[in-house]
Design an enzyme around this catalytic site. Sequence first.
Site, PDB file in Angstrom:
ATOM      1  N   ARG A  84       0.835  -1.207   0.000  1.00 16.59           N
ATOM      2  CA  ARG A  84       0.000   0.000   0.000  1.00 16.59           C
ATOM      3  C   ARG A  84       0.870   1.258   0.000  1.00 16.59           C
ATOM      4  NH1 ARG A  84      -4.437   0.465   4.558  1.00 16.59           N
ATOM      5  NH2 ARG A  84      -2.613   0.960   5.821  1.00 16.59           N
ATOM      6  N   LYS A 187      -2.443   6.708   1.458  1.00 18.60           N
ATOM      7  CA  LYS A 187      -2.292   7.049   2.877  1.00 18.60           C
ATOM      8  C   LYS A 187      -1.329   8.234   2.969  1.00 18.60           C
ATOM      9  CE  LYS A 187      -2.073   4.723   7.343  1.00 18.60           C
ATOM     10  NZ  LYS A 187      -3.332   5.237   7.877  1.00 18.60           N
ATOM     11  N   GLU A 223     -16.097   6.318   4.874  1.00 18.19           N
ATOM     12  CA  GLU A 223     -15.326   5.737   5.974  1.00 18.19           C
ATOM     13  C   GLU A 223     -15.284   6.711   7.130  1.00 18.19           C
ATOM     14  OE1 GLU A 223     -11.090   5.186   5.368  1.00 18.19           O
ATOM     15  OE2 GLU A 223     -11.087   6.598   3.709  1.00 18.19           O
TER      16      GLU A 223
HETATM   17  N1  PLP Z   1      -9.067   4.511   6.742  1.00 19.53           N
HETATM   18  C1  PLP Z   1      -8.230   5.465   7.158  1.00 19.53           C
HETATM   19  C2  PLP Z   1      -8.504   6.865   6.747  1.00 19.53           C
HETATM   20  C3  PLP Z   1      -7.140   5.131   7.974  1.00 19.53           C
HETATM   21  O1  PLP Z   1      -6.309   6.070   8.410  1.00 19.53           O
HETATM   22  C4  PLP Z   1      -6.937   3.793   8.339  1.00 19.53           C
HETATM   23  C5  PLP Z   1      -5.779   3.403   9.140  1.00 19.53           C
HETATM   24  O2  PLP Z   1      -4.806   2.924   8.636  1.00 19.53           O
HETATM   25  C6  PLP Z   1      -7.830   2.835   7.880  1.00 19.53           C
HETATM   26  C7  PLP Z   1      -8.888   3.223   7.082  1.00 19.53           C
HETATM   27  C8  PLP Z   1      -7.654   1.389   8.225  1.00 19.53           C
HETATM   28  O3  PLP Z   1      -6.650   0.813   7.465  1.00 19.53           O
HETATM   29  P1  PLP Z   1      -5.837  -0.436   8.014  1.00 19.53           P
HETATM   30  O4  PLP Z   1      -6.826  -1.466   8.341  1.00 19.53           O
HETATM   31  O5  PLP Z   1      -4.982  -0.833   6.856  1.00 19.53           O
HETATM   32  O6  PLP Z   1      -5.070   0.036   9.166  1.00 19.53           O
HETATM   33  C1  COI Z   2      -3.876   3.357  11.547  1.00 23.79           C
HETATM   34  O1  COI Z   2      -4.830   2.694  11.926  1.00 23.79           O
HETATM   35  O2  COI Z   2      -2.749   2.882  11.397  1.00 23.79           O
HETATM   36  C2  COI Z   2      -4.039   4.764  11.224  1.00 23.79           C
HETATM   37  O3  COI Z   2      -3.333   5.218  10.388  1.00 23.79           O
HETATM   38  C3  COI Z   2      -5.049   5.533  11.919  1.00 23.79           C
HETATM   39  C4  COI Z   2      -4.592   6.868  12.422  1.00 23.79           C
HETATM   40  C5  COI Z   2      -3.872   6.832  13.715  1.00 23.79           C
HETATM   41  C6  COI Z   2      -3.968   7.745  11.404  1.00 23.79           C
END
Ligand code: PLP
Ligand code: COI
Length: 347
Positions: A84, A187, A223
């Site tokens: 990612r 991200k 989200e």
């Molecule tokens: N959506 C956003 C905006 C986030 O910052 C995060 C955190 O990483 C997620 C979703 C969840 O992603 P993940 O499950 O890969 O941590």
């Molecule tokens: C995560 O879940 O890793 C995130 O990035 C969420 C947040 C702390 C930015």
Amino acid sequence: MKHKIADLDWANLGFGYIKTPWRFIAHWKDGAWNEGELTGDNRVHISEASTALHYGQQCFEGMKAYRTKSGEIQLFRPDMNAKRMMASCDRLLMPHFPEEQFIEACKKVVAANAEFVPPYGTGASLYLRPLMFGVGDQIGVKSAPEFIFTVFCTPVGAYFKGGMSPVNFMVSEDYDRAAPFGTGAAKVGGNYAASLLPHELAKDKGYADCIYLDPATHTKIEEVGAANFFAITKNNEFVTPYSPSILPSITKYSLLHLAKEYLGMDAIERDCPINGLDEFAEAGACGTAAVITPIGAIDYKGERHVFHSETEVGPVTKKLYDTMVGIQYGDIEGPAGWVVKVPLDEE
Ligand code: PLP
Ligand code: COI
């Protein structure tokens, strides 16, 4: 377990920054990454003209290291974070940090800071923050001449206060976090900068955070500010929004798999209209930091929609949580390749 464990109040950690002794840092210049190294210095000294500071040319990842019952340490799907990050880099014209080196850097940081991986059973974990940003002397709006990739870590507890107790969200009607063809799926810091004000407004009104709607029509759930959204329909189906402007959550894709393969449910990505909340028996936010946080209620246009309960976690959400967390902490065998052990220096 041969190493000592730091003396912290593990059971009461929030999601804050605690400086740990070691972080990995590598530099990209003239088309290549240097080898990188662990450093004790948690400050970065960069040019005032760095693109990261002016034009937001940066991206990051979030992942965790977990201590198992037997004292081993493991990462959850770090290959997905590496991939990612490369996708985020493509969107912002940044160089890839190769997957194998990414995982190696994460393992080194965890091993060097092993005493800060919380003990099994405390509900806490070691959060890793891989980060890349453009640096160097350049004021023009174009990609930076140099980049820094770093991975630091900090022990964390629950992201949303309450952990596995339901929290309430409001729908953000006045602000979006991303544009229809913008950077929502990457991200990158800009998405989070856009979320600071609506997040603060939601907090001021007593909500844990806000839910964003699709930026083109404001009719479908996208989200949460820092987590994806999922729901369990009254027909016991796991659903989660599909949209090109949300972050492809690794937790979400893992839950889609677990719902199907471990819980025998139908599990799909599809539109979740904000006017269709009645079809859901349970709802939750999912992400690395949020893990699975049950959503008690969503407030939209002055009306409160309560899912399972504002105080109790729903039974399917609980099962998903137990399965997911069981795999992450090594109590349940996960699908092949999901768990990556971290070799410790003294072993
Ligand atoms: N959506 C956003 C905006 C986030 O910052 C995060 C955190 O990483 C997620 C979703 C969840 O992603 P993940 O499950 O890969 O941590
Ligand atoms: C995560 O879940 O890793 C995130 O990035 C969420 C947040 C702390 C930015």
